[in-house]
Design a protein around this motif. Structure first.
Motif, PDB file in Angstrom:
ATOM      1  N   LEU A   1       0.919  -1.248  -0.030  1.00 51.59           N
ATOM      2  CA  LEU A   1       0.072   0.150  -0.042  1.00 51.59           C
ATOM      3  C   LEU A   1       0.829   1.260   0.000  1.00 51.59           C
ATOM      4  O   LEU A   1       0.649   2.053  -0.794  1.00 51.59           O
ATOM      5  CB  LEU A   1      -0.912   0.148   1.310  1.00 51.59           C
ATOM      6  CG  LEU A   1      -2.051   1.309   1.353  1.00 51.59           C
ATOM      7  CD1 LEU A   1      -2.890   1.144   0.260  1.00 51.59           C
ATOM      8  CD2 LEU A   1      -2.555   1.330   2.627  1.00 51.59           C
ATOM      9  N   ALA A   2       1.884   1.235   0.813  1.00 52.31           N
ATOM     10  CA  ALA A   2       2.758   2.580   1.002  1.00 52.31           C
ATOM     11  C   ALA A   2       3.845   2.715   0.006  1.00 52.31           C
ATOM     12  O   ALA A   2       3.903   3.788  -0.638  1.00 52.31           O
ATOM     13  CB  ALA A   2       3.153   2.391   2.415  1.00 52.31           C
TER      14      ALA A   2
ATOM     15  N   ARG B   1       3.038   4.774  10.717  1.00 49.67           N
ATOM     16  CA  ARG B   1       3.942   5.973  10.732  1.00 49.67           C
ATOM     17  C   ARG B   1       5.241   5.963   9.658  1.00 49.67           C
ATOM     18  O   ARG B   1       5.751   6.687   9.089  1.00 49.67           O
ATOM     19  CB  ARG B   1       4.269   6.690  12.062  1.00 49.67           C
ATOM     20  CG  ARG B   1       4.802   8.094  12.149  1.00 49.67           C
ATOM     21  CD  ARG B   1       4.899   8.481  13.518  1.00 49.67           C
ATOM     22  NE  ARG B   1       3.593   8.542  14.289  1.00 49.67           N
ATOM     23  CZ  ARG B   1       3.272   7.476  15.137  1.00 49.67           C
ATOM     24  NH1 ARG B   1       4.366   6.698  15.605  1.00 49.67           N
ATOM     25  NH2 ARG B   1       2.255   7.888  15.808  1.00 49.67           N
ATOM     26  N   THR B   2       5.874   4.756  10.066  1.00 47.53           N
ATOM     27  CA  THR B   2       7.156   4.486   9.514  1.00 47.53           C
ATOM     28  C   THR B   2       7.252   4.482   8.097  1.00 47.53           C
ATOM     29  O   THR B   2       7.939   4.870   7.317  1.00 47.53           O
ATOM     30  CB  THR B   2       7.808   3.181  10.147  1.00 47.53           C
ATOM     31  OG1 THR B   2       8.022   3.306  11.479  1.00 47.53           O
ATOM     32  CG2 THR B   2       9.010   2.788   9.329  1.00 47.53           C
ATOM     33  N   PHE B   3       6.240   3.802   7.492  1.00 40.58           N
ATOM     34  CA  PHE B   3       5.968   3.390   6.155  1.00 40.58           C
ATOM     35  C   PHE B   3       5.447   4.862   5.568  1.00 40.58           C
ATOM     36  O   PHE B   3       6.162   5.116   4.348  1.00 40.58           O
ATOM     37  CB  PHE B   3       4.994   2.463   5.842  1.00 40.58           C
ATOM     38  CG  PHE B   3       5.696   0.948   5.787  1.00 40.58           C
ATOM     39  CD1 PHE B   3       5.894   0.466   4.750  1.00 40.58           C
ATOM     40  CD2 PHE B   3       5.954   0.224   6.967  1.00 40.58           C
ATOM     41  CE1 PHE B   3       6.537  -0.819   4.657  1.00 40.58           C
ATOM     42  CE2 PHE B   3       6.334  -0.985   7.099  1.00 40.58           C
ATOM     43  CZ  PHE B   3       6.842  -1.647   5.998  1.00 40.58           C
TER      44      PHE B   3
ATOM     45  N   PRO C   1      11.473   7.979   3.711  1.00 40.40           N
ATOM     46  CA  PRO C   1      12.045   8.783   2.402  1.00 40.40           C
ATOM     47  C   PRO C   1      11.486   8.141   0.961  1.00 40.40           C
ATOM     48  O   PRO C   1      11.385   8.775   0.236  1.00 40.40           O
ATOM     49  CB  PRO C   1      13.658   8.482   2.397  1.00 40.40           C
ATOM     50  CG  PRO C   1      13.629   8.379   4.029  1.00 40.40           C
ATOM     51  CD  PRO C   1      12.474   7.676   4.218  1.00 40.40           C
ATOM     52  N   GLU C   2      11.245   6.777   0.953  1.00 38.46           N
ATOM     53  CA  GLU C   2      10.835   6.254  -0.190  1.00 38.46           C
ATOM     54  C   GLU C   2       9.501   6.557  -0.634  1.00 38.46           C
ATOM     55  O   GLU C   2       9.058   6.867  -1.740  1.00 38.46           O
ATOM     56  CB  GLU C   2      10.930   4.692   0.004  1.00 38.46           C
ATOM     57  CG  GLU C   2      10.675   3.993  -1.303  1.00 38.46           C
ATOM     58  CD  GLU C   2      10.660   2.639  -1.255  1.00 38.46           C
ATOM     59  OE1 GLU C   2      10.254   1.630  -2.117  1.00 38.46           O
ATOM     60  OE2 GLU C   2      11.258   1.980  -0.169  1.00 38.46           O
ATOM     61  N   PHE C   3       8.488   6.926   0.416  1.00 36.47           N
ATOM     62  CA  PHE C   3       7.253   7.121  -0.052  1.00 36.47           C
ATOM     63  C   PHE C   3       7.228   8.712  -0.425  1.00 36.47           C
ATOM     64  O   PHE C   3       6.552   9.143  -1.561  1.00 36.47           O
ATOM     65  CB  PHE C   3       6.340   7.097   1.218  1.00 36.47           C
ATOM     66  CG  PHE C   3       4.938   7.575   1.144  1.00 36.47           C
ATOM     67  CD1 PHE C   3       4.087   6.716   0.407  1.00 36.47           C
ATOM     68  CD2 PHE C   3       4.511   8.766   1.659  1.00 36.47           C
ATOM     69  CE1 PHE C   3       2.694   6.953   0.114  1.00 36.47           C
ATOM     70  CE2 PHE C   3       3.275   9.136   1.302  1.00 36.47           C
ATOM     71  CZ  PHE C   3       2.166   8.378   0.520  1.00 36.47           C
ATOM     72  N   LEU C   4       8.010   9.414   0.545  1.00 35.10           N
ATOM     73  CA  LEU C   4       7.942  10.915   0.444  1.00 35.10           C
ATOM     74  C   LEU C   4       8.561  11.540  -0.990  1.00 35.10           C
ATOM     75  O   LEU C   4       8.126  12.283  -1.423  1.00 35.10           O
ATOM     76  CB  LEU C   4       8.470  11.627   1.759  1.00 35.10           C
ATOM     77  CG  LEU C   4       7.866  11.410   2.732  1.00 35.10           C
ATOM     78  CD1 LEU C   4       8.426  12.336   4.074  1.00 35.10           C
ATOM     79  CD2 LEU C   4       6.362  12.007   2.983  1.00 35.10           C
TER      80      LEU C   4
END
Length: 841
Positions: free
Chosen positions: A23-24, A48-50, A54-57
């Motif tokens: 999902l994330a 919160r971690t996922f 940095p990979e998501f943002l």
């Protein structure tokens, strides 16, 4: 609370962690050890971690800074299973849970998460860039869409309202801050329906004012609900070609200008597909590009039929021969002329000799059948060439034409004839230099197909032949102008190979079909094959001028029509009754074998019992998991019929003599499977055979989808019998003996999806032909309204079958000989042109 979903737990299991990755981060976990470690974390920490990783943002930031659609290149949607998991396991409000389940795009899912009051207590907006990011996601969560084609002042694509899938989307075109056009989505798109659900009416065609190409630099922004889906730049139609023509008329320096333009066009158009209707621009850019082939030591003889031609026409053809990239010392020319052209021919022979083409002979002929005068020239000077190329005065050969033909002859000693693609000069350009003339009406031919050629002389009237074979078979005077096509049929009947160069090697002036019809020209071939010929007529009104209908006799064969069903008597009854209604028009005896897969509805059971009691059908019970391939294999073992016809229960027969037609084709010893033309309930085409493409994830596509039933298709393909790479299992016929020899359907690898295609390709691998036959036409009632693969389980099954088909058959069958290489592989078949690939010639 969403029914059937669990509440959020403090600690998650391994599958929860894997789903959070999906999902994330939209990928699988790096290692199982990491997944196991994370199961010890509290759920809030995991979420919160996922979502702050940095990979998501880093995937959000670039698009946010530009104000563009997030993940704008993304062509997938979150699966229903993943959305259900998110609704049941993430910290969400009651309304958020319901909305997540219904969301159909990644952008909408993420916006719903970050705007949810309970989720924001775990991952607040400040952790992902602030409220501005959430507002940006909200904007693009309303709608999605793509622009797929821009032709002149018409824009085509698809759009969907993500906030309400059932509602049509209003598509607007803006330029310079002004609304210039609008439309609503109302065209059926199955591929978009598979992705988003709904009724599938997500396609649109947006017409713009003609002056838009010159307003605001031609830049147009297309929006849905205020959401920009694309920016396009319109080009004034045929501006470059108009400039060239003006320069030719006014400056007299066209040749130099054209050379400069041709040098720039390939770079500008590289990788861009162009509509078939824009062939003039396409030909200017690509016609002669990359035509040179490997050098050949073969000697060629070009026989030019100039009888009755004007002087300029003969001069143009000789000029194109002098421009050949093949060594001129290996080229000879025979000019077949009438008495009025003697002086011109002598002058041309002298000019050729001065420029290095010394082998020019002149053959005086009185008006007669083309075959007679051309064969006389071959008998006199045929020894000069190992192959003979027949052309007419006025034809313009591409510079690499002779070299390409020689290279094809070099492929195998079995190659005895070569034909090629061609186009026409636009009218009114006779006094222009050939290189400056605009081209139109390309004939982009399929590979050699005897069935197709018996119906229409698609190979054309210009071709090259091995000289030895030419002398052995000779040219048939009775064939008139169709002597080349007639000779190919005779060569093929004796086992010779006919090859095709998928490049435009010749341009000619438009011409009539000749004094002898194609039906007259090939009458002897029909008699030899025990077939009966008549003028082509299509039950849906498709017109293929000059074509022939070939009827074959079904020889004392019994057929078994096999239909699998589970309840759905509202579909089964019309299917069966349409079979019964056509019984008087068919001589083929048949039995009806219905596979009953655990039907429960009383009305269905009563109908099946009625059919069996009346002796109209046998009922074969089948219990167990649905496996279309397995149940049909079992049914095939329960009959002694000579021909098996596998039929979907949601079809309705339209053609009166459909059974005789399918059986007569299936009985031919070189035919493996026969498929039919399928129509949607609204009369548009659902299936006119498959075409194969060099694409892993879209290996096969139906031809003709959405076209009017009366559409003949490109070169008449929808309305003529022809070979194809595969046909659909909704209605296929096959000899029972062949079915057993091939091992039936592969019920283990392809229980539901892909079994029909796999069987077709196994047949071809054994040297058998798969043919599409429009003279058996049926309605396929459920397919258009239902769509396909609307749930993740079916979607995953279809994708797995597609991947397996590619692994098994892609390398062997992806270069479909029936799908001319000029046509773009990602667009609707036979609609757009791509730069010709290197293998095409």
């Amino acid at each position: 609370m969403v029914a059937g979903l669990e509440t959020v737990e403090a600690v998650w299991n391994e599958e929860d962690v894997r789903n959070l990755y999906r999902l994330a981060l939209r990928r699988e976990a790096e290692a199982e050890a990491i997944v196991q470690e994370m199961t010890a974390w509290p759920s809030d920490r995991l979420v919160r971690t996922f979502f702050t990783s940095p990979e998501f943002l880093e995937r959000l930031e670039p698009d946010f800074q530009k104000g563009e659609r997030p993940w704008r290149e993304e062509e997938t949607s979150p699966s229903e299973l993943l959305r259900a998991w998110a609704a049941g396991r993430l910290p969400l409000s009651e309304g958020g849970r319901l909305a997540i389940v219904q969301a159909r795009s990644w952008t909408r899912v993420y916006w719903l998460l970050f705007s949810d009051p309970q989720f924001s207590q775990v991952v607040g907006p400040e952790l992902i860039g602030g409220a501005e990011v959430v507002a940006w996601l909200e904007k693009f969560a309303k709608a999605d869409g793509r622009i797929e084609q821009v032709d002149g002042h018409v824009i085509r694509g698809w759009a969907v309202r993500l906030d309400d899938i059932a509602q049509s989307a209003i598509v607007e075109a803006w330029s310079g801050g002004a609304l210039c056009s609008a439309t609503t989505t109302n065209l059926f798109r199955r591929d978009i329906q598979d992705r988003f659900g709904g009724d599938g009416r997500f396609g649109f065609e947006l017409s713009l004012p003609a002056e838009m190409a010159r307003r605001n630099g031609g830049e147009v922004e297309v929006e849905v609900l205020g959401v920009p889906i694309a920016r396009v730049r319109l080009q004034p139609e045929e501006q470059v070609l108009d400039d060239i023509a003006a320069a030719a008329r006014e400056l007299g320096e066209v040749r130099a200008l054209l050379e400069r333009l041709e040098a720039r066009l390939p770079a500008a158009e590289s990788g861009l597909a162009q509509p078939l209707s824009d062939y003039g621009a396409y030909a200017a850019a690509w016609r002669d590009s990359g035509l040179d082939a490997a050098s050949s030591s073969r000697r060629g003889l070009v026989v030019v039929d100039a009888v009755g031609a004007p002087p300029r026409a003969l001069d143009d053809t000789v000029r194109s021969l002098l421009a050949q990239t093949a060594p001129l010392e290996r080229l000879s020319v025979a000019l077949v002329i009438d008495s009025s052209q003697a002086a011109l021919a002598e002058d041309l022979r002298n000019r050729c000799s001065w420029q290095g083409l010394g082998g020019v002979s002149i053959h005086l002929a009185e008006p007669s059948a083309p075959a007679q005068r051309l064969m006389a020239a071959v008998e006199q000077v045929g020894a000069r060439g190992e192959f003979c190329l027949f052309v007419r005065a006025g034809d313009d050969l591409a510079p690499g034409a002779v070299r390409r033909i020689a290279a094809r002859m070099d492929r195998s000693a079995q190659v005895q004839a070569v034909y090629f693609d061609e186009d026409c000069f636009a009218d009114g350009q006779q006094e222009m230099d050939a290189v400056l003339r605009r081209r139109k009406d390309p004939v982009l031919k399929p590979g050699f197909d005897r069935d197709l050629l018996l119906q229409t002389p698609y190979v054309g009237q210009r071709a090259a032949f091995n000289t030895e074979a030419l002398r052995r078979f000779s040219l048939e005077e009775a064939a008139g102008d169709h002597f080349a096509a007639d000779l190919m049929l005779r060569i093929d009947a004796e086992g010779g190979v006919i090859d095709h160069v998928g490049r435009v090697l010749l341009s000619r002036w438009p011409e009539d079909s000749g004094s002898i019809s194609w039906r007259q020209a090939v009458e002897s071939h029909f008699r030899a094959e025990g077939a009966v010929a008549s003028d082509h007529e299509d039950e849906l009104g498709a017109r293929v001028p000059g074509a022939v209908r070939v009827r074959r006799r079904a020889d004392a064969a019994k057929a078994c029509i096999i239909i699998a069903t589970r309840d759905a008597v509202d579909l089964l009854r019309p299917c069966v009754e349409s079979i019964f209604a056509m019984r008087p028009a068919n001589a083929t005896p048949y039995e009806l074998l219905i596979i009953d897969h655990e039907s429960q509805e009383p009305e269905t059971l009563a109908y099946l019992a009625q059919l069996e009691a009346a002796g109209d059908a046998r009922i074969m019970p089948y219990q167990g998991e649905f496996n279309w391939a397995l149940m049909n294999n079992l049914a095939a073992a329960q009959t002694d019929a000579d021909v098996l016809i596998f039929l979907n229960n949601d079809t309705v027969v339209r053609t009166r003599d459909w059974l005789d037609e399918l059986v007569s084709q299936a009985q031919r010893p070189n035919v493996g499977l026969v498929g039919c033309r399928l129509l949607y309930a609204d009369g548009t085409i659902q299936h006119a055979g498959f075409v194969a493409r060099e694409e892993v994830y879209s290996f096969l596509t139906h031809e003709g989808v959405g076209d009017m039933g009366s559409s003949p298709g490109y070169l008449g393909r929808h309305a003529l019998v022809h070979g194809c790479v595969a046909v659909t299992g909704a209605c296929i016929a096959i000899r029972a003996e062949t079915f057993r020899e091939l091992g039936g359907f592969d019920s283990a690898a392809f229980p539901i999806e892909g079994n029909d295609v796999d069987l077709c390709m196994r047949a071809q691998a054994q040297g058998l032909k798969v043919i599409y036959d429009p003279f058996a036409t049926l309605y396929h009632l459920e397919s258009k309204s239902r769509g396909f693969n609307t749930d993740p389980v079916r979607q995953a099954r279809a994708e797995a079958a597609s991947r397996l088909l590619w692994r098994r058959w892609g390398p062997q069958f992806s270069r479909d000989p029936g799908f001319n290489p000029h046509f773009d592989r990602l667009s609707r078949p036979f609609s757009r042109l791509r730069p010709p690939p290197s293998y095409a010639g």
